[in-house]
Design a protein around this motif. Structure first.
Motif, PDB file in Angstrom:
ATOM      1  N   SER A  52       0.827  -1.209   0.000  1.00  0.00           N
ATOM      2  CA  SER A  52       0.000   0.000   0.000  1.00  0.00           C
ATOM      3  C   SER A  52       0.859   1.256   0.000  1.00  0.00           C
ATOM      4  O   SER A  52       0.548   2.242  -0.676  1.00  0.00           O
ATOM      5  N   ARG A 112       0.851   4.338  -2.763  1.00  0.00           N
ATOM      6  CA  ARG A 112       0.653   5.754  -2.413  1.00  0.00           C
ATOM      7  C   ARG A 112       1.795   6.616  -2.944  1.00  0.00           C
ATOM      8  O   ARG A 112       1.573   7.754  -3.366  1.00  0.00           O
ATOM      9  N   THR A 170      -4.324   5.241  -4.637  1.00  0.00           N
ATOM     10  CA  THR A 170      -4.960   5.019  -3.339  1.00  0.00           C
ATOM     11  C   THR A 170      -5.515   3.607  -3.275  1.00  0.00           C
ATOM     12  O   THR A 170      -6.358   3.230  -4.113  1.00  0.00           O
ATOM     13  N   HIS A 198      -6.927  -0.385  -6.674  1.00  0.00           N
ATOM     14  CA  HIS A 198      -6.309   0.911  -6.376  1.00  0.00           C
ATOM     15  C   HIS A 198      -6.762   1.922  -7.417  1.00  0.00           C
ATOM     16  O   HIS A 198      -7.057   1.579  -8.568  1.00  0.00           O
ATOM     17  N   GLU A 206      -5.053   8.765  -7.100  1.00  0.00           N
ATOM     18  CA  GLU A 206      -5.358   9.650  -5.975  1.00  0.00           C
ATOM     19  C   GLU A 206      -5.991  10.962  -6.439  1.00  0.00           C
ATOM     20  O   GLU A 206      -6.941  11.451  -5.819  1.00  0.00           O
ATOM     21  N   SER A 264      -9.572  12.338  -5.219  1.00  0.00           N
ATOM     22  CA  SER A 264      -9.684  13.637  -4.540  1.00  0.00           C
ATOM     23  C   SER A 264     -10.683  14.540  -5.259  1.00  0.00           C
ATOM     24  O   SER A 264     -11.447  15.273  -4.621  1.00  0.00           O
ATOM     25  N   ARG A 269      -4.268  13.481   2.844  1.00  0.00           N
ATOM     26  CA  ARG A 269      -4.386  12.726   1.599  1.00  0.00           C
ATOM     27  C   ARG A 269      -5.204  11.459   1.846  1.00  0.00           C
ATOM     28  O   ARG A 269      -5.091  10.835   2.910  1.00  0.00           O
ATOM     29  N   PRO A 270      -6.029  11.049   0.876  1.00  0.00           N
ATOM     30  CA  PRO A 270      -6.776   9.801   1.047  1.00  0.00           C
ATOM     31  C   PRO A 270      -5.829   8.601   1.081  1.00  0.00           C
ATOM     32  O   PRO A 270      -4.965   8.451   0.213  1.00  0.00           O
ATOM     33  N   GLN A 271      -5.991   7.771   2.113  1.00  0.00           N
ATOM     34  CA  GLN A 271      -5.105   6.625   2.310  1.00  0.00           C
ATOM     35  C   GLN A 271      -5.748   5.301   1.909  1.00  0.00           C
ATOM     36  O   GLN A 271      -5.066   4.364   1.518  1.00  0.00           O
ATOM     37  N   HIS A 272      -7.063   5.230   2.023  1.00  0.00           N
ATOM     38  CA  HIS A 272      -7.765   3.982   1.706  1.00  0.00           C
ATOM     39  C   HIS A 272      -9.242   4.299   1.540  1.00  0.00           C
ATOM     40  O   HIS A 272      -9.773   5.210   2.179  1.00  0.00           O
TER      41      HIS A 272
END
Length: 202
Positions: free
Chosen positions: A20, A24, A29, A44, A47, A51, A88-91
């Protein structure tokens, strides 16, 4: 109805924290698709695209169509984890839904005709108790917003869910009480004595 969002996704070949982190660093993501009586699928997403979808304001109350290996999967976004510092979006978690399935969504409340509320004209304050309503509706008929009309409301009046006209096929997820959405509260005006700091005792 909420606009359908579309995102392209790729299958994740490796799971785990290390994999992961690599994704990233590459601007992707990690995410998972689950539900619908099928096995979870690890994917995935770019990102930047995620967003942008989050920035629409209705990411969590719209159908999200994920294209994975040429196949489109209808989903609802259920959760997004963000980095505590960078935001930031992680998951992300997505729930599979069919076109006629009933879903639970949180839909924003929009208030109108404040200028036509005598209580507000007299100095009353709109006290919003619920900025969102938890609703049950068909996945293909998720409303963008629920409008609450304030026209004619006096100081001390309340707006309950029973007074709100919901779109056809939509109902409140809370059924055990007629809950309050907003009130017109009495204005809080301090007197000169209340505003002035108390003099120290001798």
């Amino acid at each position: 109805m909420s606009e359908t969002l579309t995102l392209s996704a790729e299958l994740r070949e490796r799971a785990g924290k290390g994999a992961s982190r690599v994704l990233r660093r590459e601007g992707r993501t990690p995410a998972v698709i689950y539900g619908g009586n099928q096995d979870p699928v690890a994917i995935h997403i770019e990102e930047k695209a995620l967003s942008k979808a989050l920035g629409t304001g209705h990411f969590f109350n719209a159908i999200v169509e994920l294209t994975v290996d040429g196949k489109t999967v209808r989903t609802l976004a259920k959760d997004v984890a963000f980095h505590p510092v960078s935001d930031r979006p992680q998951h992300a978690d997505f729930l599979r839904v069919s076109a006629n399935a009933e879903v639970h969504v949180n839909v924003p409340v929009v208030f109108q005709n404040e200028d036509s509320a005598p209580g507000i004209k007299q100095g009353g304050v709109l006290n919003v108790v619920r900025h969102e309503l938890e609703l049950v509706c068909e996945a293909s008929k998720i409303p963008d917003e629920i409008v609450v009309d304030l026209a004619g409301l006096e100081v001390g009046d309340s707006v309950h869910i029973s007074a709100v006209t919901l779109p056809a096929g939509t109902r409140s997820a809370i059924t055990d009480r007629d809950f309050t959405i907003a009130t017109i509260a009495t204005p809080t005006v301090l007197t000169e004595e209340e505003e002035a700091p108390a003099a120290p005792e001798a």
